[in-house]
Every structure is written in structure tokens, then in C-alpha cells.
Design a protein around this motif. Structure first.
Motif, PDB file in Angstrom:
ATOM      1  N   ARG A  58       0.836  -1.215   0.000  1.00 20.60           N
ATOM      2  CA  ARG A  58       0.000   0.000   0.000  1.00 20.60           C
ATOM      3  C   ARG A  58       0.870   1.264   0.000  1.00 20.60           C
ATOM      4  NH1 ARG A  58      -2.856  -3.044   3.782  1.00 20.60           N
ATOM      5  NH2 ARG A  58      -2.117  -1.744   5.510  1.00 20.60           N
ATOM      6  N   ALA A  59       1.962   1.214   0.740  1.00 18.60           N
ATOM      7  CA  ALA A  59       2.854   2.390   0.766  1.00 18.60           C
ATOM      8  C   ALA A  59       3.414   2.654  -0.630  1.00 18.60           C
ATOM      9  CB  ALA A  59       3.984   2.168   1.772  1.00 18.60           C
ATOM     10  N   ILE A  60       3.847   1.573  -1.273  1.00 18.46           N
ATOM     11  CA  ILE A  60       4.411   1.735  -2.626  1.00 18.46           C
ATOM     12  C   ILE A  60       3.339   2.274  -3.575  1.00 18.46           C
ATOM     13  CG2 ILE A  60       5.289   0.418  -4.619  1.00 18.46           C
ATOM     14  CD1 ILE A  60       6.884  -1.303  -2.572  1.00 18.46           C
ATOM     15  N   ASP A  61       2.143   1.711  -3.500  1.00 19.62           N
ATOM     16  CA  ASP A  61       1.053   2.191  -4.364  1.00 19.62           C
ATOM     17  C   ASP A  61       0.794   3.675  -4.144  1.00 19.62           C
ATOM     18  OD1 ASP A  61       0.705  -0.207  -5.522  1.00 19.62           O
ATOM     19  OD2 ASP A  61      -1.049  -0.808  -4.323  1.00 19.62           O
ATOM     20  N   THR A  62       0.754   4.073  -2.883  1.00 20.10           N
ATOM     21  CA  THR A  62       0.447   5.480  -2.572  1.00 20.10           C
ATOM     22  C   THR A  62       1.510   6.398  -3.162  1.00 20.10           C
ATOM     23  OG1 THR A  62      -0.483   4.714  -0.480  1.00 20.10           O
ATOM     24  CG2 THR A  62      -0.024   7.073  -0.651  1.00 20.10           C
ATOM     25  N   LEU A  63       2.774   6.033  -2.999  1.00 23.52           N
ATOM     26  CA  LEU A  63       3.866   6.894  -3.467  1.00 23.52           C
ATOM     27  C   LEU A  63       3.916   6.924  -4.992  1.00 23.52           C
ATOM     28  CD1 LEU A  63       6.402   5.662  -0.776  1.00 23.52           C
ATOM     29  CD2 LEU A  63       5.481   7.993  -0.906  1.00 23.52           C
ATOM     30  N   VAL A  64       3.753   5.753  -5.595  1.00 24.42           N
ATOM     31  CA  VAL A  64       3.795   5.689  -7.068  1.00 24.42           C
ATOM     32  C   VAL A  64       2.609   6.466  -7.653  1.00 24.42           C
ATOM     33  CG1 VAL A  64       3.588   4.132  -9.052  1.00 24.42           C
ATOM     34  CG2 VAL A  64       5.136   3.556  -7.188  1.00 24.42           C
ATOM     35  N   SER A  65       1.445   6.337  -7.020  1.00 27.36           N
ATOM     36  CA  SER A  65       0.262   7.045  -7.538  1.00 27.36           C
ATOM     37  C   SER A  65       0.459   8.555  -7.510  1.00 27.36           C
ATOM     38  CB  SER A  65      -0.987   6.727  -6.717  1.00 27.36           C
ATOM     39  OG  SER A  65      -1.157   5.364  -6.663  1.00 27.36           O
ATOM     40  N   ALA A  66       1.271   9.031  -6.575  1.00 31.38           N
ATOM     41  CA  ALA A  66       1.522  10.484  -6.513  1.00 31.38           C
ATOM     42  C   ALA A  66       2.549  10.909  -7.557  1.00 31.38           C
ATOM     43  CB  ALA A  66       2.001  10.861  -5.113  1.00 31.38           C
ATOM     44  N   GLY A  67       3.081   9.960  -8.309  1.00 28.24           N
ATOM     45  CA  GLY A  67       4.039  10.296  -9.373  1.00 28.24           C
ATOM     46  C   GLY A  67       5.487  10.170  -8.948  1.00 28.24           C
ATOM     47  N   LEU A  68       5.723   9.602  -7.759  1.00 30.92           N
ATOM     48  CA  LEU A  68       7.108   9.493  -7.274  1.00 30.92           C
ATOM     49  C   LEU A  68       7.758   8.200  -7.753  1.00 30.92           C
ATOM     50  CD1 LEU A  68       6.094  10.646  -3.733  1.00 30.92           C
ATOM     51  CD2 LEU A  68       7.670  11.925  -5.215  1.00 30.92           C
ATOM     52  N   LYS A  69       9.080   8.230  -7.850  1.00 32.96           N
ATOM     53  CA  LYS A  69       9.828   7.023  -8.209  1.00 32.96           C
ATOM     54  C   LYS A  69      10.444   6.444  -6.942  1.00 32.96           C
ATOM     55  CE  LYS A  69      11.318   8.286 -12.834  1.00 32.96           C
ATOM     56  NZ  LYS A  69      12.493   8.466 -13.668  1.00 32.96           N
ATOM     57  N   ILE A  70      10.384   5.132  -6.831  1.00 30.18           N
ATOM     58  CA  ILE A  70      10.807   4.500  -5.574  1.00 30.18           C
ATOM     59  C   ILE A  70      12.194   3.887  -5.659  1.00 30.18           C
ATOM     60  CG2 ILE A  70      10.276   2.580  -4.021  1.00 30.18           C
ATOM     61  CD1 ILE A  70       7.493   3.426  -4.121  1.00 30.18           C
ATOM     62  N   VAL A  71      13.007   4.185  -4.642  1.00 32.01           N
ATOM     63  CA  VAL A  71      14.243   3.429  -4.406  1.00 32.01           C
ATOM     64  C   VAL A  71      13.919   2.510  -3.243  1.00 32.01           C
ATOM     65  CG1 VAL A  71      16.685   3.529  -3.807  1.00 32.01           C
ATOM     66  CG2 VAL A  71      15.630   5.473  -4.987  1.00 32.01           C
ATOM     67  N   LEU A  72      13.964   1.209  -3.468  1.00 26.58           N
ATOM     68  CA  LEU A  72      13.639   0.283  -2.380  1.00 26.58           C
ATOM     69  C   LEU A  72      14.924  -0.286  -1.796  1.00 26.58           C
ATOM     70  CD1 LEU A  72      11.454  -1.146  -0.715  1.00 26.58           C
ATOM     71  CD2 LEU A  72      11.336  -2.909  -2.481  1.00 26.58           C
ATOM     72  N   GLY A  73      15.073  -0.121  -0.483  1.00 23.36           N
ATOM     73  CA  GLY A  73      16.273  -0.614   0.197  1.00 23.36           C
ATOM     74  C   GLY A  73      16.068  -2.025   0.704  1.00 23.36           C
ATOM     75  N   THR A  74      17.110  -2.859   0.633  1.00 19.56           N
ATOM     76  CA  THR A  74      17.025  -4.165   1.286  1.00 19.56           C
ATOM     77  C   THR A  74      17.292  -3.931   2.782  1.00 19.56           C
ATOM     78  OG1 THR A  74      19.373  -4.695   0.981  1.00 19.56           O
ATOM     79  CG2 THR A  74      17.853  -5.330  -0.788  1.00 19.56           C
ATOM     80  N   PRO A  75      16.600  -4.677   3.661  1.00 19.83           N
ATOM     81  CA  PRO A  75      16.602  -4.302   5.084  1.00 19.83           C
ATOM     82  C   PRO A  75      17.713  -4.952   5.901  1.00 19.83           C
ATOM     83  CG  PRO A  75      15.010  -6.029   4.718  1.00 19.83           C
ATOM     84  CD  PRO A  75      15.666  -5.781   3.388  1.00 19.83           C
TER      85      PRO A  75
END
Ligand code: GAL
Length: 638
Positions: A58-75
Motif C-alpha cells: 500500500r505504501a508503494i502504491d500510494t507513493l507511485v500514484s503520486a508520481g514518485l519514483k521509488i528506491v527500495l532498500g534491502t533491510p
């Protein structure tokens, strides 16, 4: 590629109701990137094997829907608490034999096989879930390898891995190792590889060859740890992979990690660094307290541009006071914008502010963000906004080559640490001081790795302090058309940390010299140079051989010698001495220089010239008066 901005965001820290508003505000501010996820293991996998992806989806969907590009970190920098129950021996052990346990972060030993298996497992799960499609625009592996002194570990896992590493390096031939290390000295000969301990808890100093081998091994552990993750991510995703390096963390070879990644990035905290790791004088600490050191960030920008083979970002940019330095002043108004432009001037593709909102809980309560804890704008917000507006009409990132190459070698950094010969003598500082002198002369610099073999286009190459000069580099430097500066200590040790005796060092290129003697100097015994041109401080060699003297000590001996296009400097020069040396080298190389007023730095890309005023007062320059924290950007003719 356009220059872009971003921020670091932790959806797991905030109620879900505000994610949408946060995402909208980020996009409205003009941010492109949002980095998430790098500390979220306990929320992805609260108990072993029980995975909870829905919040992250859901977090990824929300950010992508706002037009942002995601850098996903391994934890993997923050294994969850249950991991410690599963592997009580997964922690690193410090030099004194103490366990570095749970309760903060980076609590793992790079050599622990069980933990490495867990990392491969979680990265596989993440890659399988998010790798396909375009929702993830870039990846970050782990977080700041080596930060908090976490590369060197004296655990039993490290010892077992070190044994295997030595066996491979010396072809299972213990006699070869004994010979290479000179173990006959003090009866340190081994009969088997499994007798070799880690080089801590000895009565007096361990054999430098042993310590240097351990340093190389420890670095390789980081490289393979990272490579494990890269191979998994690549199998599932086409998005570029980055790691966020730190400032003045040198315990592993960043070039080797960088060779496995598409992008290098680093975390730039100018005010924290000034207090914590620049090593500035008290006077400069005060003078630059709200601006940061004029060269330290630039040095890392240039270093990580090399680590990223030209592609690099600032993954975390200081936005206000940090929480972790001895003192944590606020930046001068305008500095957040200034630091952002400084990174772009050195070729950054993106600058991301750490962090979006200041956290009211846990360790970093006193660390500023773009927003205050109550979500009101913090001072950095409007500066980021200003840069976003300025970027609309700014040119794209343009690759360019500087006229000067400065070699930085992690292996040499470890060698000086293993055997400094005098208190406080550090390779990092030696290279940084040469870099500062180049910048005081108005020059742009490329920092390059010791593996570079083609130096076309450089007028001047600097290779100070490169303790072990590999044959390939020696040959490449000899073949280069440029002026080359060697020394002090360049080529002073062979690959196994012995003084080469045949021929005596440095026997470099055209220089027919040898080092007859070396000494280190107390801080209160500088050796003045002739004609009042500065002094040698800290370290001095005596040269034998016929080469022409270029710089002399006041009492006569040669401090720098030259033959054809090679120059050797036999001492650690103070800043006046280095200014004189650089001016001499530039004259020989036909390079124009210009003297920078204190606090002013200039940087040229292929298409633009940038001027920066690091002082908190206006400064008169040849391009006009620069206000405090002033940035001047102008196109270059042609
Ligand atoms: C960095 C780190 C961040 C945060 C920041 C605070 O070193 O990657 O997670 O702790 O420092 O300045």
C-alpha cells in the motif's frame, strides 16, 4: 539525464492516514525520488517466516500514484530481534573481544554464514515480490556498509573465513605464507592455516603483513556480501542498483563494491562531518561550523563519481542539525541549497534529503528533516523548493573529464593505518591535503582508482602515498603522457608488506633515485623549505641518486626531485609547501591555475562553471562578489 531531487521516507514510522498527504506534498515540492524500506525487516517479517507485505504494497502504491519514483532498500542493516535468537553468534566482535549486540543497527558480522543465508532469503523474497514491472525504479543494498566501524570483526565466523581466504591466497602452501610474511622474525612460523588467529589481542603489535592480509580479507567480505544481494536483485529486476556509502569510511574497497553496482551514492552530512571526522583545526571548525568544510564533501563527490563509473547520487543530504556529532549547529540559511548545487556541480544525478519528517521517537529525535515532527515545514523545505524550481531550466548532467587525476587507493589507506610510522600520519589526510591544494589553485579534479590503466586527457596525475604500487599501474603511469607526482611512500612496500630490496624503492619511471632513509617528525620539529616556501611536517625521506632537485629544504637536501615527466616528493608538505608543489607541477604540465580566496571553490563541468562561497561573509572574486553561502553558475563558452 536530468538532475533530480528526492527524500528518504519511512512509511512504517507514520500512521497510514497521512501517507497520501505526504506523497502529494513530496510531488508538489518537486521531488522525483523517495527511498523507503531499508530498516523495515521487523515489519516485513515480524516473526520468522511470517511475512507481512500488505502495508508495504500500500505504501508503494500510494507513493507511485503520486508520481514518485521509488528506491527500495534491502533491510539487511537491521535484522529483526528474532534473528539474534536464531543466531546468537551472528554479531561482530570488536578488537577487544567484546560482542557488538542488538539494540541499534548494523549488528551483524559480514562473515556469519547463517546471517548471510538469511539475507539471501529476504532479498529473494523482496525481489520476487517487487522486482517485476516498473514500480521500483532503483534499489539500494543494505545501508552504509562500514558505518559505526562494522567492517572489522574478530568473531569466530570471521576467523574461519579468514583461514579459508588465506588458504586460497597462498595456494594452501603454509611455507609460502611464512616466507611472504617473514614469520621467521620472532618465531611466528605456522605449520597449518588453521593455527592463524585474527590479529587482535596480541602482546605487542602483530606482524604488519598479517594485519594487512586481515584488512584485505575484511574488505572482500563486504564485496561478496553485497554481491550476493546484487545477483538476486538482477535476476528479478532491470532497475539500477545502488549502495549508499558514507563519508570517510575506508575499511572496505568501495571501487570493488561499486564494480557490481550501476550507481554509487553517498550520505553527505557536512556539519556532522566537520565536527566528527574532517580533522579540521579548531579555527576552521568554528569558521565553517554552519557551512561545512570547503573540500570534504567535494572530495567524496569526486571519489564516488569514480566508484560509480560516472553515475552517482547523494542518497542522504543533511537538511538541518543532525543528532550525532559532538556539537550540532544549524546550517547557515542557504546552505541546503548550496550543498545540493555543489553535488550537481560534481556530476550528481540526484540529491535526496534525509529525511522527510523529523521523528519524535527513538535515536534520531534531534535530527532535522524537511518537515518538523508536527509536519510543519522545517527551514530546509523552502531551500529544496528553490532548487526544484531552479532545476526546471538547468542543463542535464553532462559527463566531463577534469585536467587532473588524483589516485585514491583503499589498500594504501589500510597500509598507512597498519604502519603509520608517526602518530597521526594518515593516507586519507595526505590525499585530502593534495586535493585541497589542487582546489586552492582553482582546479577541478577527478579522483581515480589504482586500477585505472589509461590516463589519456589528463595533464597531471598525482599518486602520493600509494604504499604498494602494482606493476600494472606502475607501467601505465610510466606510459602516460602527463606529469606524474609520486611520493612520499609511493611503492614503499611490496604486495606482502615487505620493503622491496631489489631494486630499492621507488625506482619509478624516469626517476633514478632510491630512498636511503625515512624518518617521522614530531609536530614541533617541522623542516623548513628553502625560500620560505613552507615546510615538511610529520614524515621525511632521504633521497639518493642523481635526479634534479626541484624543491629543497632550507638546510640543503632535496625534498622533491624531477626527471622528464616524473616528480617525486620525499616529504609530507604543509599547506604552503603543497601550494608551492602544485604550482610547480602545473607549470611543468602547462596547466593554468588561479588562486582562490579563502573559502571560495570553483568547479567546471564540460558545460558549466560553478563558484561556491563557503564563508559566512561576502567574498570578492574574479566573477564578482559572492554572498555568504553563495552559488554562482554560468555556462562555459564553447
Ligand atoms: C546516516 C544513516 C541514516 C541516518 C542518518 C542520520 O548515516 O544512513 O539512516 O541515521 O545517518 O544523520
Amino acid at each position: 539525464m536530468q538532475r533530480t531531487l528526492g527524500t528518504c521516507y519511512y512509511p512504517e514510522h507514520w500512521p497510514e492516514e497521512i501517507w497520501h498527504k505526504d506523497a502529494t506534498r513530496m510531488a508538489e515540492l518537486g521531488l522525483t525520488w523517495v527511498r523507503i524500506g531499508e530498516f523495515s525487516w521487523s515489519r516485513i517479517e515480524p516473526t520468522p517466516g511470517e511475512l507481512n507485505w500488505t502495508w508495504l504494497d500500500r505504501a508503494i502504491d500510494t507513493l507511485v500514484s503520486a508520481g514518485l519514483k521509488i528506491v527500495l532498500g534491502t533491510p539487511t542493516a537491521t535484522p529483526a530481534r528474532w534473528m539474534a535468537d536464531r543466531y546468537p553468534d551472528m554479531f561482530a566482535v570488536d578488537q577487544d573481544g567484546k560482542l557488538r549486540g542488538f539494540g541499534s543497527r548494523r549488528h551483524y558480522c559480514f562473515s556469519h554464514e547463517g546471517y548471510r543465508t538469511e539475507c539471501r532469503r529476504i532479498v529473494t523474497l523482496i525481489a520476487e515480490r517487487y522486482g517485476r514491472g516498473s514500480r521500483i525504479a532503483a534499489w539500494q543494498t543494505d545501508n552504509e556498509y562500514g558505518c559505526h566501524d562494522t567492517v572489522l570483526s574478530y568473531s569466530s565466523a570471521a576467523r574461519a573465513a579468514f583461514t579459508r581466504w588465506l588458504e586460497a591466497r597462498y595456494d594452501s602452501d603454509i611455507a609460502a605464507l611464512n616466507h611472504a610474511w617473514g614469520n621467521v622474525f620472532w618465531s611466528m612460523d605456522y605449520e597449518r592455516f588453521d593455527q592463524i588467529c585474527l590479529p587482535n589481542l596480541t602482546v605487542t603489535e602483530p606482524n604488519p603483513a598479517h594485519v594487512q592480509a586481515f584488512r584485505r580479507f575484511s574488505s572482500d567480505q563486504v564485496v561478496t556480501f553485497n554481491r550476493d544481494q546484487v545477483e538476486i536483485l538482477r535476476a528479478h529486476s532491470d532497475a539500477p542498483i545502488a549502495h549508499n556509502y558514507m563519508g570517510r569510511v575506508t575499511d572496505f574497497d568501495h571501487y570493488k563494491v561499486g564494480n557490481d553496482l550501476e550507481i554509487a551514492s553517498w550520505d553527505s552530512y557536512p556539519l556532522g562531518f566537520l565536527e566528527d571526522r574532517v580533522g579540521a583545526s579548531a579555527e576552521n571548525q568554528r569558521r565553517y561550523a554552519r557551512q561545512g568544510d570547503p573540500d570534504f564533501q567535494a572530495f567524496h563527490h569526486d571519489l564516488y563519481r569514480a566508484v560509480g563509473h560516472g553515475r552517482w547520487w547523494v542518497m542522504e543530504q543533511q537538511p538541518g542539525p543532525v543528532n550525532w556529532a559532538p556539537y550540532n549547529p544549524a546550517p547557515l540559511p542557504g546552505m541546503v541549497r548550496f550543498w545540493t548545487w555543489e553535488a550537481f556541480a560534481h556530476g550528481a544525478e540526484a540529491v535526496c534529503y534525509f529525511r522527510w519528517r523529523q521523528a519524535p521517537f527513538a535515536q534520531e529525535q534531534l535530527h532535522a528533516g524537511l518537515l518538523r515532527p508536527d509536519s510543519a515545514e522545517a527551514p530546509a523545505f523552502s531551500e529544496a523548493q528553490q532548487v526544484a524550481e531552479e532545476l526546471i531550466n538547468a542543463p542535464a548532467v553532462a559527463p566531463s573529464q577534469a585536467p587532473v587525476a588524483l589516485i585514491f587507493d583503499y589498500d594504501a589507506e589500510w597500509a598507512w593505518q597498519v604502519q603509520p610510522h608517526g602518530q597521526g600520519l594518515s593516507y586519507f589526510d595526505l590525499v585530502l591535503e593534495h586535493y585541497r591544494a589542487l582546489r586552492r589553485a582553482g582546479l577541478s579534479v577527478d579522483i581515480v582508482p589504482p586500477t585505472l590503466r589509461h590516463f589519456d586527457g589528463y595533464s597531471l596525475i598525482l599518486a602520493p602515498g600509494l604504499m604498494h604500487l602494482e606493476d600494472g599501474l606502475r607501467t601505465a603511469l610510466a606510459a602516460a603522457e602527463s606529469q606524474v607526482l609520486y611520493g612520499p611512500r609511493t611503492g614503499a612496500r611490496d604486495a606482502d608488506f615487505n620493503i622491496p630490496t631489489d631494486p630499492l624503492p621507488p625506482a619509478l619511471a624516469d626517476l633514478d633515485i632510491c630512498i636511503a632513509a625515512v624518518e617521522s617528525l614530531r609536530p614541533d620539529m617541522p623542516v623548513p623549505l628553502a625560500e620560505g616556501k613552507g615546510a615538511v611536517t610529520g614524515y621525511l625521506e632521504t633521497l639518493d641518486g642523481p635526479a634534479e632537485g626541484l624543491i629543497h629544504a632550507e638546510n640543503g637536501p632535496r625534498v622533491a626531485v624531477a626527471a622528464n615527466k616524473s616528480v617525486y616528493c620525499a616529504g609530507w608538505l604543509d599547506s604552503a609547501g603543497l601550494d608551492h608543489l602544485i604550482a610547480t607541477l602545473c607549470t611543468r604540465a602547462g596547466l593554468a591555475t588561479r588562486r582562490m580566496p579563502a573559502g571560495i571553490r570553483v568547479r567546471q563541468t564540460g558545460t558549466e562553471e560553478f563558484w561556491f562561497n563557503h564563508l559566512d561573509e561576502p567574498v570578492e572574486t574574479e566573477v564578482g562578489v559572492l554572498p555568504p553561502a553563495g552559488v554562482l553558475r554560468r555556462p562555459l563558452a564553447g
